[in-house]
Design a protein around this motif. Sequence first.
Motif, PDB file in Angstrom:
ATOM      1  N   PHE A   3      27.927   1.206  16.265  1.00 62.27           N
ATOM      2  CA  PHE A   3      27.801   1.812  17.588  1.00 62.27           C
ATOM      3  C   PHE A   3      28.593   1.078  18.671  1.00 62.27           C
ATOM      4  O   PHE A   3      29.291   1.699  19.461  1.00 62.27           O
ATOM      5  CB  PHE A   3      26.322   1.901  18.008  1.00 62.27           C
ATOM      6  N   THR A   4      28.475  -0.245  18.704  1.00 60.91           N
ATOM      7  CA  THR A   4      29.083  -0.983  19.822  1.00 60.91           C
ATOM      8  C   THR A   4      29.774  -2.262  19.374  1.00 60.91           C
ATOM      9  O   THR A   4      30.084  -3.118  20.213  1.00 60.91           O
ATOM     10  CB  THR A   4      28.001  -1.351  20.871  1.00 60.91           C
ATOM     11  N   ASP A   5      30.030  -2.400  18.095  1.00 58.82           N
ATOM     12  CA  ASP A   5      30.643  -3.634  17.608  1.00 58.82           C
ATOM     13  C   ASP A   5      32.161  -3.518  17.465  1.00 58.82           C
ATOM     14  O   ASP A   5      32.800  -4.385  16.864  1.00 58.82           O
ATOM     15  CB  ASP A   5      30.019  -4.064  16.282  1.00 58.82           C
TER      16      ASP A   5
ATOM     17  N   VAL B 294      20.024  10.637  25.008  1.00 57.16           N
ATOM     18  CA  VAL B 294      20.319  11.116  26.366  1.00 57.16           C
ATOM     19  C   VAL B 294      21.750  10.731  26.740  1.00 57.16           C
ATOM     20  O   VAL B 294      22.349   9.839  26.150  1.00 57.16           O
ATOM     21  CB  VAL B 294      19.347  10.545  27.420  1.00 57.16           C
ATOM     22  N   SER B 295      22.284  11.417  27.761  1.00 57.36           N
ATOM     23  CA  SER B 295      23.625  11.132  28.248  1.00 57.36           C
ATOM     24  C   SER B 295      23.657   9.811  29.004  1.00 57.36           C
ATOM     25  O   SER B 295      22.633   9.332  29.505  1.00 57.36           O
ATOM     26  CB  SER B 295      24.077  12.264  29.188  1.00 57.36           C
TER      27      SER B 295
ATOM     28  N   ILE C 118      24.049  -1.207  29.830  1.00 57.98           N
ATOM     29  CA  ILE C 118      24.957  -0.098  29.536  1.00 57.98           C
ATOM     30  C   ILE C 118      25.178  -0.092  28.030  1.00 57.98           C
ATOM     31  O   ILE C 118      25.776  -1.007  27.478  1.00 57.98           O
ATOM     32  CB  ILE C 118      26.288  -0.239  30.295  1.00 57.98           C
ATOM     33  N   LYS C 119      24.686   0.940  27.377  1.00 57.23           N
ATOM     34  CA  LYS C 119      24.611   0.932  25.924  1.00 57.23           C
ATOM     35  C   LYS C 119      25.894   1.404  25.245  1.00 57.23           C
ATOM     36  O   LYS C 119      26.261   0.899  24.188  1.00 57.23           O
ATOM     37  CB  LYS C 119      23.414   1.768  25.474  1.00 57.23           C
ATOM     38  N   GLN C 120      26.574   2.378  25.824  1.00 60.51           N
ATOM     39  CA  GLN C 120      27.833   2.893  25.266  1.00 60.51           C
ATOM     40  C   GLN C 120      28.549   3.687  26.356  1.00 60.51           C
ATOM     41  O   GLN C 120      27.938   4.457  27.076  1.00 60.51           O
ATOM     42  CB  GLN C 120      27.575   3.812  24.076  1.00 60.51           C
ATOM     43  N   MET C 121      29.859   3.506  26.483  1.00 61.15           N
ATOM     44  CA  MET C 121      30.631   4.266  27.449  1.00 61.15           C
ATOM     45  C   MET C 121      30.960   5.662  26.930  1.00 61.15           C
ATOM     46  O   MET C 121      31.059   6.615  27.714  1.00 61.15           O
ATOM     47  CB  MET C 121      31.929   3.522  27.782  1.00 61.15           C
ATOM     48  N   ASN C 122      31.145   5.795  25.621  1.00 59.07           N
ATOM     49  CA  ASN C 122      31.420   7.110  25.043  1.00 59.07           C
ATOM     50  C   ASN C 122      30.127   7.925  25.045  1.00 59.07           C
ATOM     51  O   ASN C 122      29.142   7.541  24.408  1.00 59.07           O
ATOM     52  CB  ASN C 122      31.951   6.943  23.612  1.00 59.07           C
ATOM     53  N   ASP C 123      30.137   9.042  25.755  1.00 55.89           N
ATOM     54  CA  ASP C 123      28.882   9.768  25.941  1.00 55.89           C
ATOM     55  C   ASP C 123      28.339  10.341  24.637  1.00 55.89           C
ATOM     56  O   ASP C 123      27.121  10.371  24.431  1.00 55.89           O
ATOM     57  CB  ASP C 123      29.065  10.878  26.977  1.00 55.89           C
TER      58      ASP C 123
ATOM     59  N   LYS D  30      28.592   9.072  21.634  1.00 57.20           N
ATOM     60  CA  LYS D  30      27.950   7.967  20.922  1.00 57.20           C
ATOM     61  C   LYS D  30      26.659   7.555  21.620  1.00 57.20           C
ATOM     62  O   LYS D  30      25.675   7.193  20.966  1.00 57.20           O
ATOM     63  CB  LYS D  30      28.905   6.777  20.827  1.00 57.20           C
ATOM     64  N   HIS D  31      26.673   7.599  22.956  1.00 62.16           N
ATOM     65  CA  HIS D  31      25.473   7.239  23.720  1.00 62.16           C
ATOM     66  C   HIS D  31      24.331   8.191  23.388  1.00 62.16           C
ATOM     67  O   HIS D  31      23.181   7.774  23.193  1.00 62.16           O
ATOM     68  CB  HIS D  31      25.777   7.263  25.220  1.00 62.16           C
ATOM     69  N   ILE D  32      24.646   9.480  23.319  1.00 61.95           N
ATOM     70  CA  ILE D  32      23.620  10.479  23.003  1.00 61.95           C
ATOM     71  C   ILE D  32      23.100  10.269  21.582  1.00 61.95           C
ATOM     72  O   ILE D  32      21.891  10.353  21.331  1.00 61.95           O
ATOM     73  CB  ILE D  32      24.181  11.900  23.186  1.00 61.95           C
TER      74      ILE D  32
END
Length: 246
Positions: free
Chosen positions: A174-176, A145-146, A131-136, A138-140
């Motif tokens: 992004f995820t830190d 992609v969503s 799971i790369k990011q919960m915020n869509d 930021k994920h995009i």
Amino acid sequence: MAVTGRIHSVESFGTVDGPGIRFIAFMQGCLMRCQYCHNRDTWDLDGGKEVQVDELMSQIISYRPFLDASNGGVTASGGEAILQAEFVAELFKACKKEGIHTCLDTNGFVRKYTPVIDELLDHTDLVLLDIKQMNDDKHIELTKVSNHRTLQFAEYLAKRNQPTWIRYVVVGGFTDDEASALQLAEFIKPMKNIEKVELLPYHELGKHKWEAMGESYQLDGVAPPSRETMEKIKAVFSSQGINAVY
């Protein structure tokens, strides 16, 4: 007719994609476009080498003593293994007949929940879900992609009570941050099937593959997270009663 699949490569002594020593089949093809992807050359759906399950099993069996001695097994990774769900399901069925532990390393980008998805999961001992990011948004930005399909797949695994490890890459910008980690922790906290969270420090080991393909590495200059940052993210999960390791 025998089911065939397309693989990018194999690794016979993998130690970071599931428990013990693993035989890893890196499946060809992926629909995400992660900026930090270290297997950029696996994206092409038509690349790689076409193989049959029997061919792969003959290699796997030759490494059986090492797999057994370490409580290891076989991992299907990628690229994205679920894009070739039928082939991986047949591979895992063959592994289970031999008593070999099976692990599915996936980004959870499932487009249709056809019966073959359940067949694959029925023969999967452990899922490694990235799971790369919960915020869509930021994920995009990070993957093009969503995250909707990945999160739906996480919920589906929980419904099945499928043993799962969550993988979370910690990458600067992004995820830190603690807020992103907390959002993920709160999402998975009710899921009884999650055994642990693997925190993976971002690295540039795949940078040369982008350059070899004549492309610019999109996170050039982003440094790996410090130990302090990793501990900070780990503490977020611990505060929610979730086992996180790195």
